[in-house]
Every structure is written in C-alpha cells, then in structure tokens.
Design a protein around this motif. Structure first.
Motif, PDB file in Angstrom:
ATOM      1  N   HIS A   9       0.818  -1.214   0.000  1.00 28.22           N
ATOM      2  CA  HIS A   9       0.000   0.000   0.000  1.00 28.22           C
ATOM      3  C   HIS A   9       0.853   1.267   0.000  1.00 28.22           C
ATOM      4  N   THR A  10       2.149   1.115  -0.130  1.00 24.03           N
ATOM      5  CA  THR A  10       3.044   2.265  -0.132  1.00 24.03           C
ATOM      6  C   THR A  10       3.523   2.547  -1.547  1.00 24.03           C
ATOM      7  N   ASP A  11       3.422   3.801  -1.974  1.00 21.94           N
ATOM      8  CA  ASP A  11       3.937   4.161  -3.286  1.00 21.94           C
ATOM      9  C   ASP A  11       5.415   3.823  -3.374  1.00 21.94           C
ATOM     10  N   ASN A  12       5.800   3.233  -4.513  1.00 14.26           N
ATOM     11  CA  ASN A  12       7.215   3.018  -4.829  1.00 14.26           C
ATOM     12  C   ASN A  12       7.956   2.273  -3.726  1.00 14.26           C
ATOM     13  N   ALA A  13       7.265   1.313  -3.102  1.00 13.98           N
ATOM     14  CA  ALA A  13       7.859   0.579  -1.988  1.00 13.98           C
ATOM     15  C   ALA A  13       9.130  -0.138  -2.397  1.00 13.98           C
ATOM     16  N   VAL A  14       9.187  -0.632  -3.631  1.00 19.36           N
ATOM     17  CA  VAL A  14      10.350  -1.407  -4.067  1.00 19.36           C
ATOM     18  C   VAL A  14      11.615  -0.555  -4.122  1.00 19.36           C
ATOM     19  N   LEU A  15      11.465   0.753  -4.122  1.00 16.48           N
ATOM     20  CA  LEU A  15      12.626   1.643  -4.156  1.00 16.48           C
ATOM     21  C   LEU A  15      13.215   1.881  -2.778  1.00 16.48           C
ATOM     22  N   VAL A  16      12.458   1.621  -1.727  1.00 16.77           N
ATOM     23  CA  VAL A  16      12.939   1.897  -0.374  1.00 16.77           C
ATOM     24  C   VAL A  16      12.999   0.655   0.497  1.00 16.77           C
ATOM     25  N   GLU A  17      12.408  -0.460   0.044  1.00 13.44           N
ATOM     26  CA  GLU A  17      12.437  -1.702   0.803  1.00 13.44           C
ATOM     27  C   GLU A  17      12.759  -2.856  -0.135  1.00 13.44           C
ATOM     28  N   PRO A 452      -2.267   1.259 -15.777  1.00  7.52           N
ATOM     29  CA  PRO A 452      -3.398   0.706 -15.014  1.00  7.52           C
ATOM     30  C   PRO A 452      -3.245   0.979 -13.523  1.00  7.52           C
ATOM     31  N   ASP A 453      -4.370   1.127 -12.845  1.00  8.36           N
ATOM     32  CA  ASP A 453      -4.349   1.325 -11.394  1.00  8.36           C
ATOM     33  C   ASP A 453      -3.617   0.162 -10.731  1.00  8.36           C
ATOM     34  N   GLY A 454      -2.739   0.490  -9.809  1.00  8.11           N
ATOM     35  CA  GLY A 454      -2.011  -0.545  -9.096  1.00  8.11           C
ATOM     36  C   GLY A 454      -0.719  -0.979  -9.757  1.00  8.11           C
ATOM     37  N   TYR A 455      -0.479  -0.555 -10.992  1.00 10.59           N
ATOM     38  CA  TYR A 455       0.759  -0.963 -11.664  1.00 10.59           C
ATOM     39  C   TYR A 455       1.958  -0.273 -11.028  1.00 10.59           C
ATOM     40  N   GLN A 456       2.976  -1.071 -10.691  1.00  6.45           N
ATOM     41  CA  GLN A 456       4.246  -0.534 -10.218  1.00  6.45           C
ATOM     42  C   GLN A 456       5.350  -1.145 -11.056  1.00  6.45           C
ATOM     43  N   ALA A 457       6.167  -0.311 -11.609  1.00  2.00           N
ATOM     44  CA  ALA A 457       7.228  -0.785 -12.495  1.00  2.00           C
ATOM     45  C   ALA A 457       8.188  -1.698 -11.724  1.00  2.00           C
ATOM     46  N   PRO A 458       8.564  -2.835 -12.312  1.00  2.00           N
ATOM     47  CA  PRO A 458       9.564  -3.715 -11.693  1.00  2.00           C
ATOM     48  C   PRO A 458      10.966  -3.224 -12.037  1.00  2.00           C
ATOM     49  N   TRP A 459      11.476  -2.286 -11.267  1.00  2.00           N
ATOM     50  CA  TRP A 459      12.760  -1.669 -11.589  1.00  2.00           C
ATOM     51  C   TRP A 459      13.900  -2.667 -11.467  1.00  2.00           C
ATOM     52  N   ARG A 460      14.816  -2.633 -12.418  1.00  3.56           N
ATOM     53  CA  ARG A 460      16.046  -3.425 -12.353  1.00  3.56           C
ATOM     54  C   ARG A 460      17.225  -2.458 -12.282  1.00  3.56           C
ATOM     55  N   PHE A 461      18.299  -2.930 -11.675  1.00  6.08           N
ATOM     56  CA  PHE A 461      19.452  -2.059 -11.439  1.00  6.08           C
ATOM     57  C   PHE A 461      20.747  -2.696 -11.928  1.00  6.08           C
ATOM     58  N   THR A 462      20.634  -3.572 -12.936  1.00  8.24           N
ATOM     59  CA  THR A 462      21.832  -4.230 -13.454  1.00  8.24           C
ATOM     60  C   THR A 462      22.764  -3.238 -14.149  1.00  8.24           C
ATOM     61  N   SER A 463      22.216  -2.158 -14.678  1.00 11.54           N
ATOM     62  CA  SER A 463      23.031  -1.042 -15.187  1.00 11.54           C
ATOM     63  C   SER A 463      22.328   0.220 -14.712  1.00 11.54           C
ATOM     64  N   LEU A 464      21.987   1.129 -15.611  1.00 14.12           N
ATOM     65  CA  LEU A 464      21.154   2.245 -15.180  1.00 14.12           C
ATOM     66  C   LEU A 464      19.727   1.738 -14.992  1.00 14.12           C
ATOM     67  N   PRO A 465      19.000   2.277 -14.022  1.00 12.42           N
ATOM     68  CA  PRO A 465      17.687   1.708 -13.673  1.00 12.42           C
ATOM     69  C   PRO A 465      16.676   1.829 -14.806  1.00 12.42           C
ATOM     70  N   ALA A 466      15.908   0.751 -14.992  1.00 12.84           N
ATOM     71  CA  ALA A 466      14.832   0.720 -15.989  1.00 12.84           C
ATOM     72  C   ALA A 466      13.884  -0.413 -15.611  1.00 12.84           C
TER      73      ALA A 466
END
Length: 481
Positions: A9-17, A452-466
């Motif tokens: 329920h937290t915005d952009n949770a994958v970036l901080v946890e 879409p509502d609820g979509y959160q990008a699955p960020w990867r960091f193998t090089s520059l983030p995308a």
C-alpha cells in the motif's frame, strides 16, 4: 539478513524496501550475512573500523545490489550506519550513505579520494572527465566549459527539439508497445545531430549502435577480449568510434557550426590551451555515452511517473501548450516549472546515476571510520534522496517538494545530488536536464498515457535503472485522456 516485507500500500515501496515477494528473494535471505570488520585502524589513531558483511562466498551481496539497488544500500545504512562495507563478486567495497558521509567523500578536502570508475566500468570513459583526476581533470574541465555555455546549449537543444518532434510523429498511437527500448532509441535519434552534426539516418544510427555496445560492456560479467563476448565487441566498437570521430575533427573545425563537436574543436586559446584531435574524439565519445544513457534513464523515469500521476501529466501538458511549439529555446524550457519539478522528483526517486565511485589514494577516515589506501568506495548519493530525515514521505511522488515554499532539496546540499558534487560534478547537468525536458515537452504535446491502477514498475538495477518489463504503454491523443 531480514529485510522488511514489501508494503503493497506504499507508493514506490520497491525503491525503499527490498522486495521479498519472489521465491528467489527468499533464497537470497537464507544465506548468512557473515559480519566482520573491513580493516583494523592503526593503533592510537582513535578511529573505528568499518563494519560490514561478507554475504555469500565470492558473490557476496553483488546480486542484492543488482536486484534491489538503492533499497539494498538503504538496508546496509540501517544495519551498520552511514559507513559500512560489503563483499560483491570477490571484492570488498565500502558503502557511504547519508548527507554528511557523502559530502565528506565528494568534497575530498584532504585529497584522499580519486575517481574509481575505471576500476568498475572499464575503459569506456577513458579520456573523458569522469576518468580523470586533478590536475588533468581541472585543466580539461576549464577548456570544456565553453562547450556547455548557454549560447552553446541553445544550438544543441534547438536541434534536439526539432528531431524529437519529427521522431514522435512516427510513434504508434493506440497500440501497446514497450516504452524502454523506444525511449532509448529516441534518445539516440535526437543525439547525433546535436552532438556530431550528423543526421541519425544512416550514419548516426551506426554510431549510436557502437555507443550502445560500449554501454552494455560497463556491467559485463566476462571481462576478457574473447571474440563473441560483450567485452570484445565493445573494445572493437570503441576503436571504430575513436577512429571515426578523429577523422571528423577537421571538418568539425572547418564548419564552425553549433553542434557540440564543432564547438568543442574551436574552444580554448593561447592562455587556455586547445584540445588535440584525439582529445576531442575522446571527449566527444564520452559526451555521446553520457548524454545518451543517463538522459534516457531520466526520461523513462519521468514517463513512468507521469503515467502513474495523470494530474501532474495534465498540468505539465497545459504548461507546454501555453508556449509556441518551435523553435525551442533554453529560456523557454527553463520556464517550464511544472515539468522541471516532475523531472527532479522522478530522478530523486529513480536516480540515473545512483552512485559515484571513488578509490582511496591514502589512508583516511569518513565520520571517524578508518578506510585504508587502495580501497574502492561506493558513494551512494541516491540513498540520500530517499531518507525520511531529509524528505517528507520520501517514497511518495510529490513534485511540489521542489517548489518555492518547500524546497526540500535545500535541506542539505547533498540531499539531492543526481549529478554528483564537488570537482567531479557533472559538467553536462544543465544540458542533460534540457534534453530530458525538450523530449518530454514534445511527448506531452502529442500524446497522453496512463498506466493501469495498481501498476508498479519492476525496476532493475543491473546497469542504469529501468523497468524489467520494458514499461508497456499505450499512447493516445491528449483529447482521449
């Protein structure tokens, strides 16, 4: 290691946890951390050892860093404090986070730190400012300043805005496609004429393909020039690029035009010196790589957040449509205050350059922690941009934090530092911001988009983030939004 489970329920949770939703994440957490000290401080120095973890044998926490990016760096800071170390792929790396620790390293007042990028990404930036140390760095930077003046930027940005408009006219509307590769190609398409005075088709495409070969090698696992490997292809591409750019220098000098290479070939004078042909080729190659890769990452982040937050997309579009379409000037782009705040907030959350690499040239300390000479140091500046002690609700997308009256980026000079700081602060930071804004301005004028509502990008960091899913998107006309 016991990272917090992702809060859905937290915005952009994958970036901080660190996310633990996938089975592979669960496997990673089962390996013991193997806590230990980096090195014993000299007797009587009054310094503390740097605490840290060895992690998985040889691999260490290399996979964690590539998988979780700043979230892993935040975890280390919470666990050990602002100065810690971890092992990654057989090498011990000191991790420096937090505003005061980052400032100590980047300010480099005792001259204990040199650039560490060549040890990490290889020779792809050799001859560019990022790979130089003082006094060579300062001498080259002074000469190059003229190539990044407002007058020079006006010429580059005018060409980029024209090309962005032409390219976007060919983008598909109403059809689902992946935004990440499309934006990367768009970045290349608007780069060659501004940097080299060369149209994208056909010569520019071949040049940017070679540039991409060099970029892919930055994170290559196999670093041997064996035919068929990424490393070998990149070395071959770099040789071709240097030869091609060196041959282009005389023509660039003769035309006295407003593309970067022509401007660079003419800067300097009797008192400042002037670059020779090879130096111009190397600085131009570095600029091609840097102005393409980081700005593409920043544009991808902004497109994602604008799609997640349609109210900000509407505000930015209205601001763009309030001015004439072409020609685009530096002054006009600087006047797009909403878009400026959106881009700044986007690269706060997803920094195109989340770390700065340094190496110690002598024994030193950071915040009282002993670091021996020859130690590789990762300066985790992107962590500062996610700290609750510096930012209100740092996981939220909130461009208002960059507006007058809040100015959260001014709480500390290293709170927001996507372009670095100190003597190695990116010389092209204004150029990069203008390129991103010119691209987004053209995109906002032509299209609207929404995820879409609820979509959160699955960020990867193998090089520059995308986003690892390519960021699937459907573009529509603004009237359809």
């Amino acid at each position: 290691m016991t990272p917090r489970r992702r809060n859905q329920h937290t915005d952009n949770a994958v970036l901080v946890e660190m996310d633990t939703a996938h089975w592979f994440d669960t496997v990673l957490q089962r390996f013991p951390a193997r806590v230990g000290e980096l090195a014993a401080p000299p007797t009587g120095a009054g310094l503390l050892p740097v605490p840290g973890d060895r992690g998985i044998p040889f691999v260490g926490f290399g996979v964690h860093a590539l998988r979780y990016g700043p979230a892993f760096q935040l975890h280390l800071m919470r666990r050990h404090g602002p100065v810690s170390w971890c092992q990654a792929f057989g090498r011990k790396i000191v991790m420096v986070s937090g505003a005061d620790a980052v400032q100590t390293v980047l300010a480099n007042k005792d001259k204990a730190f040199a650039t560490g990028w060549p040890e990490v990404i290889g020779p792809w930036f050799d001859g560019g400012l990022l790979a130089m140390n003082a006094p060579e760095h300062l001498a080259h930077r002074r000469i190059m300043q003229a190539a990044f003046s407002e007058a020079a930027l006006t010429g580059y940005i005018r060409r980029m805005a024209e090309d962005a408009r032409a390219v976007l006219a060919r983008w598909p509307a109403g059809t689902r496609f992946e935004a990440v590769p499309a934006i990367r190609e768009l970045s290349g398409q608007v780069t060659t004429r501004a940097i080299l005075g060369v149209p994208y088709e056909p010569a520019g495409r071949q040049i940017m393909h070679a540039v991409e070969e060099c970029i892919r090698a930055e994170t290559a696992a196999v670093r041997l020039a064996i035919p068929g490997t990424t490393w070998h292809r990149a070395h071959r591409a770099r040789r071709r690029l240097i030869a091609l750019l060196s041959r282009a220098v005389p023509a660039a000098r003769a035309r006295e035009a407003d593309d970067f290479m022509s401007v660079l070939s003419l800067v300097g004078g009797p008192d400042q010196g002037r670059f020779d042909t090879r130096q111009i080729a190397l600085h131009t190659l570095f600029t091609l790589i840097a102005s393409h890769d980081t700005t593409a990452a920043a544009t991808i982040a902004a497109v994602y957040f604008l799609g997640r937050h349609p109210e900000w997309q509407r505000r930015a579009r209205e601001e763009s449509l309030a001015r004439a379409e072409l020609p685009v000037s530096v002054e006009e782009l600087n006047g797009l205050e909403t878009l400026e705040a959106v881009v700044k907030e986007s690269i706060r959350l997803v920094s195109p350059s989340p770390i700065n690499m340094r190496v110690t040239v002598k024994d030193t300390d950071v915040l009282g922690h002993y670091i021996p000479a020859g130690q590789l140091v990762s300066v985790c500046s992107a962590v500062n941009q996610l700290l609750p002690e510096l930012w209100s609700h740092p996981e939220r997308f909130d461009p208002e934090r960059f507006t007058e009256g809040r100015n959260e980026d001014r709480v500390h000079r290293l709170a927001w530092a996507p372009f670095g700081s100190g003597q190695h602060k990116c010389i092209g930071m204004h150029f990069g911001m203008l390129k991103v804004k010119a691209t987004l301005d053209a995109l906002l004028r032509r299209f609207s988009w929404r995820f879409p509502d609820g979509y959160q990008a699955p960020w990867r960091f193998t090089s520059l983030p995308a986003p690892s899913d390519g960021l699937p998107i459907v573009l529509r006309s603004p009237a359809e939004r």
